[in-house]
Scaffold this motif. Sequence first.
Motif, PDB file in Angstrom:
ATOM      1  N   PHE A   1       0.808  -1.212   0.000  1.00 60.53           N
ATOM      2  CA  PHE A   1       0.000   0.000   0.000  1.00 60.53           C
ATOM      3  C   PHE A   1       0.847   1.269   0.000  1.00 60.53           C
ATOM      4  CE2 PHE A   1      -2.127   3.485   2.213  1.00 60.53           C
ATOM      5  CZ  PHE A   1      -3.239   3.648   1.403  1.00 60.53           C
ATOM      6  N   ALA A   2       1.927   1.292   0.747  1.00 56.74           N
ATOM      7  CA  ALA A   2       2.734   2.501   0.847  1.00 56.74           C
ATOM      8  C   ALA A   2       3.230   2.959  -0.519  1.00 56.74           C
ATOM      9  CB  ALA A   2       3.913   2.269   1.789  1.00 56.74           C
ATOM     10  N   THR A   3       3.376   2.008  -1.455  1.00 55.69           N
ATOM     11  CA  THR A   3       3.829   2.346  -2.806  1.00 55.69           C
ATOM     12  C   THR A   3       2.665   2.485  -3.778  1.00 55.69           C
ATOM     13  OG1 THR A   3       5.913   1.181  -2.437  1.00 55.69           O
ATOM     14  CG2 THR A   3       5.290   1.620  -4.724  1.00 55.69           C
ATOM     15  N   LEU A   4       1.743   1.503  -3.783  1.00 54.50           N
ATOM     16  CA  LEU A   4       0.659   1.489  -4.769  1.00 54.50           C
ATOM     17  C   LEU A   4      -0.503   2.410  -4.410  1.00 54.50           C
ATOM     18  CD1 LEU A   4       0.495  -2.346  -5.494  1.00 54.50           C
ATOM     19  CD2 LEU A   4       1.556  -0.570  -6.902  1.00 54.50           C
ATOM     20  N   ARG A   5      -0.720   2.634  -3.124  1.00 49.69           N
ATOM     21  CA  ARG A   5      -1.819   3.488  -2.665  1.00 49.69           C
ATOM     22  C   ARG A   5      -3.166   3.017  -3.212  1.00 49.69           C
ATOM     23  NH1 ARG A   5      -0.256   6.960   1.584  1.00 49.69           N
ATOM     24  NH2 ARG A   5       2.016   6.982   1.449  1.00 49.69           N
ATOM     25  N   GLU A   6      -3.388   1.711  -3.184  1.00 55.53           N
ATOM     26  CA  GLU A   6      -4.622   1.115  -3.706  1.00 55.53           C
ATOM     27  C   GLU A   6      -5.157   0.115  -2.703  1.00 55.53           C
ATOM     28  OE1 GLU A   6      -4.914   0.120  -7.921  1.00 55.53           O
ATOM     29  OE2 GLU A   6      -5.401  -1.933  -7.305  1.00 55.53           O
ATOM     30  N   VAL A   7      -6.464   0.133  -2.482  1.00 56.62           N
ATOM     31  CA  VAL A   7      -7.113  -0.791  -1.562  1.00 56.62           C
ATOM     32  C   VAL A   7      -8.236  -1.528  -2.274  1.00 56.62           C
ATOM     33  CG1 VAL A   7      -6.593   0.638   0.464  1.00 56.62           C
ATOM     34  CG2 VAL A   7      -8.783   0.938  -0.745  1.00 56.62           C
ATOM     35  N   GLY A   8      -8.611  -2.672  -1.725  1.00 50.33           N
ATOM     36  CA  GLY A   8      -9.797  -3.395  -2.149  1.00 50.33           C
ATOM     37  C   GLY A   8     -10.775  -3.474  -0.991  1.00 50.33           C
ATOM     38  N   THR A   9     -12.045  -3.715  -1.282  1.00 52.43           N
ATOM     39  CA  THR A   9     -13.055  -3.813  -0.243  1.00 52.43           C
ATOM     40  C   THR A   9     -13.911  -5.058  -0.454  1.00 52.43           C
ATOM     41  OG1 THR A   9     -14.704  -2.515  -1.462  1.00 52.43           O
ATOM     42  CG2 THR A   9     -13.198  -1.302  -0.007  1.00 52.43           C
ATOM     43  N   GLY A  10     -14.534  -5.512   0.626  1.00 47.83           N
ATOM     44  CA  GLY A  10     -15.485  -6.614   0.575  1.00 47.83           C
ATOM     45  C   GLY A  10     -16.374  -6.544   1.799  1.00 47.83           C
ATOM     46  N   SER A  11     -17.606  -7.032   1.683  1.00 44.02           N
ATOM     47  CA  SER A  11     -18.528  -6.897   2.813  1.00 44.02           C
ATOM     48  C   SER A  11     -19.687  -7.874   2.688  1.00 44.02           C
ATOM     49  CB  SER A  11     -19.079  -5.473   2.890  1.00 44.02           C
ATOM     50  OG  SER A  11     -19.895  -5.191   1.764  1.00 44.02           O
ATOM     51  N   TRP A  12     -20.383  -8.052   3.795  1.00 47.81           N
ATOM     52  CA  TRP A  12     -21.694  -8.697   3.764  1.00 47.81           C
ATOM     53  C   TRP A  12     -22.516  -8.241   4.964  1.00 47.81           C
ATOM     54  CZ3 TRP A  12     -22.609 -11.595   8.088  1.00 47.81           C
ATOM     55  CH2 TRP A  12     -21.529 -12.243   8.691  1.00 47.81           C
ATOM     56  N   LEU A  13     -23.825  -8.318   4.811  1.00 47.49           N
ATOM     57  CA  LEU A  13     -24.781  -7.993   5.859  1.00 47.49           C
ATOM     58  C   LEU A  13     -25.662  -9.203   6.138  1.00 47.49           C
ATOM     59  CD1 LEU A  13     -25.944  -4.516   4.565  1.00 47.49           C
ATOM     60  CD2 LEU A  13     -25.058  -4.882   6.872  1.00 47.49           C
TER      61      LEU A  13
ATOM     62  N   THR B   1     -10.737  -0.470  -5.254  1.00 51.86           N
ATOM     63  CA  THR B   1     -11.334  -1.385  -6.222  1.00 51.86           C
ATOM     64  C   THR B   1     -12.392  -2.249  -5.552  1.00 51.86           C
ATOM     65  OG1 THR B   1      -9.693  -3.123  -5.833  1.00 51.86           O
ATOM     66  CG2 THR B   1      -9.183  -1.483  -7.532  1.00 51.86           C
ATOM     67  N   SER B   2     -13.286  -2.774  -6.372  1.00 48.37           N
ATOM     68  CA  SER B   2     -14.315  -3.681  -5.897  1.00 48.37           C
ATOM     69  C   SER B   2     -14.684  -4.602  -7.052  1.00 48.37           C
ATOM     70  CB  SER B   2     -15.542  -2.898  -5.417  1.00 48.37           C
ATOM     71  OG  SER B   2     -16.527  -3.760  -4.874  1.00 48.37           O
ATOM     72  N   GLU B   3     -15.380  -5.679  -6.728  1.00 47.48           N
ATOM     73  CA  GLU B   3     -15.862  -6.585  -7.762  1.00 47.48           C
ATOM     74  C   GLU B   3     -17.125  -7.263  -7.275  1.00 47.48           C
ATOM     75  OE1 GLU B   3     -14.650 -10.694 -10.156  1.00 47.48           O
ATOM     76  OE2 GLU B   3     -13.056  -9.508  -9.228  1.00 47.48           O
ATOM     77  N   ALA B   4     -18.069  -7.457  -8.183  1.00 51.22           N
ATOM     78  CA  ALA B   4     -19.292  -8.183  -7.874  1.00 51.22           C
ATOM     79  C   ALA B   4     -19.732  -8.935  -9.121  1.00 51.22           C
ATOM     80  CB  ALA B   4     -20.394  -7.223  -7.437  1.00 51.22           C
ATOM     81  N   PHE B   5     -20.413 -10.064  -8.932  1.00 45.79           N
ATOM     82  CA  PHE B   5     -20.930 -10.811 -10.066  1.00 45.79           C
ATOM     83  C   PHE B   5     -21.994  -9.987 -10.798  1.00 45.79           C
ATOM     84  CE2 PHE B   5     -19.930 -14.908  -7.568  1.00 45.79           C
ATOM     85  CZ  PHE B   5     -18.617 -14.852  -7.981  1.00 45.79           C
ATOM     86  N   GLU B   6     -22.207 -10.305 -12.048  1.00 48.35           N
ATOM     87  CA  GLU B   6     -23.115  -9.527 -12.897  1.00 48.35           C
ATOM     88  C   GLU B   6     -24.520  -9.423 -12.323  1.00 48.35           C
ATOM     89  OE1 GLU B   6     -21.719  -9.712 -17.479  1.00 48.35           O
ATOM     90  OE2 GLU B   6     -22.560 -11.577 -16.683  1.00 48.35           O
ATOM     91  N   ASP B   7     -24.962 -10.452 -11.584  1.00 46.16           N
ATOM     92  CA  ASP B   7     -26.328 -10.440 -11.062  1.00 46.16           C
ATOM     93  C   ASP B   7     -26.429  -9.862  -9.651  1.00 46.16           C
ATOM     94  OD1 ASP B   7     -25.044 -12.472  -9.729  1.00 46.16           O
ATOM     95  OD2 ASP B   7     -26.569 -14.003 -10.119  1.00 46.16           O
ATOM     96  N   ASN B   8     -25.308  -9.353  -9.106  1.00 46.23           N
ATOM     97  CA  ASN B   8     -25.328  -8.773  -7.760  1.00 46.23           C
ATOM     98  C   ASN B   8     -25.636  -7.278  -7.874  1.00 46.23           C
ATOM     99  OD1 ASN B   8     -24.922  -7.961  -5.121  1.00 46.23           O
ATOM    100  ND2 ASN B   8     -23.151  -9.296  -4.808  1.00 46.23           N
ATOM    101  N   HIS B   9     -26.900  -6.976  -8.122  1.00 44.59           N
ATOM    102  CA  HIS B   9     -27.292  -5.602  -8.418  1.00 44.59           C
ATOM    103  C   HIS B   9     -27.142  -4.694  -7.204  1.00 44.59           C
ATOM    104  CE1 HIS B   9     -28.684  -7.134 -12.219  1.00 44.59           C
ATOM    105  NE2 HIS B   9     -29.515  -7.967 -11.610  1.00 44.59           N
ATOM    106  N   ALA B  10     -27.332  -5.238  -6.007  1.00 37.98           N
ATOM    107  CA  ALA B  10     -27.220  -4.406  -4.805  1.00 37.98           C
ATOM    108  C   ALA B  10     -25.798  -3.896  -4.622  1.00 37.98           C
ATOM    109  CB  ALA B  10     -27.664  -5.200  -3.576  1.00 37.98           C
ATOM    110  N   SER B  11     -24.816  -4.775  -4.778  1.00 37.10           N
ATOM    111  CA  SER B  11     -23.423  -4.359  -4.632  1.00 37.10           C
ATOM    112  C   SER B  11     -23.035  -3.358  -5.706  1.00 37.10           C
ATOM    113  CB  SER B  11     -22.500  -5.589  -4.711  1.00 37.10           C
ATOM    114  OG  SER B  11     -21.148  -5.199  -4.626  1.00 37.10           O
TER     115      SER B  11
END
Length: 213
Positions: free
Chosen positions: A102-114, A145-155
């Motif tokens: 991170f100190a060099t790229l300054r990029e993060v990813g995220t993920g979550s669930w409820l 950055t983030s990623e979700a499947f094509e049918d994950n409309h909420a994300s």
Amino acid sequence: MIADQWPLFGLVLHTPRLELRVPGLDRLAELAELAAAGVHDPAVQPFVVEWTDAPPERVAASVLKWQWRSWAGWLPENWSLNFVAIADGRVVGTQGLDAERFATLREVGTGSWLGRAEQGRGLGTEMRAAVLELAFAGLGAEFATSEAFEDNHASYAVSRKLGYADDGIARHVVRDAAVTGRRLRLDRESWEKARTVPVRIDGLAPCLPMFGL
């Protein structure tokens, strides 16, 4: 206090309805119970790793092991920070933030669930906004950055609301079938334009060396 040895336990993010923090054992047990009760329609699988297809007791155990693994494997150049989200005194889900170099790229990813009962109330947006504030305002990130499947409309709707743009696709095998993930990317300028959720960050300064900063 444990935060003296592991400062992340003192890091807390506040939004209008949520508090995000690294869980102690009691809160982690709540999160495991929430996962065991179900986090999505069993007819679909929104995760690349099919951890929710297991029996409830194994789902709960996997939540514990995921958190413990992230603690044990933490390095300033490769880290995974997983919060519990607390609303009205109860755990409603989890929000993660991770990075390599991170100190060099300054990029993060995220993920979550409820938990299923907590979905559809806009909490996913607040959770993501909280860790984006930590990433961009607190840690000096340039991209998320983030990623979700094509049918994950909420994300996908959460990502759009917070300013992400399409960033290509990725192909995965889930339940022995090919599925397409939609990658998304958020830069600092777009984050600032879409920044509408107020977030307060407490306890960050002692944590900065853990992020390589």
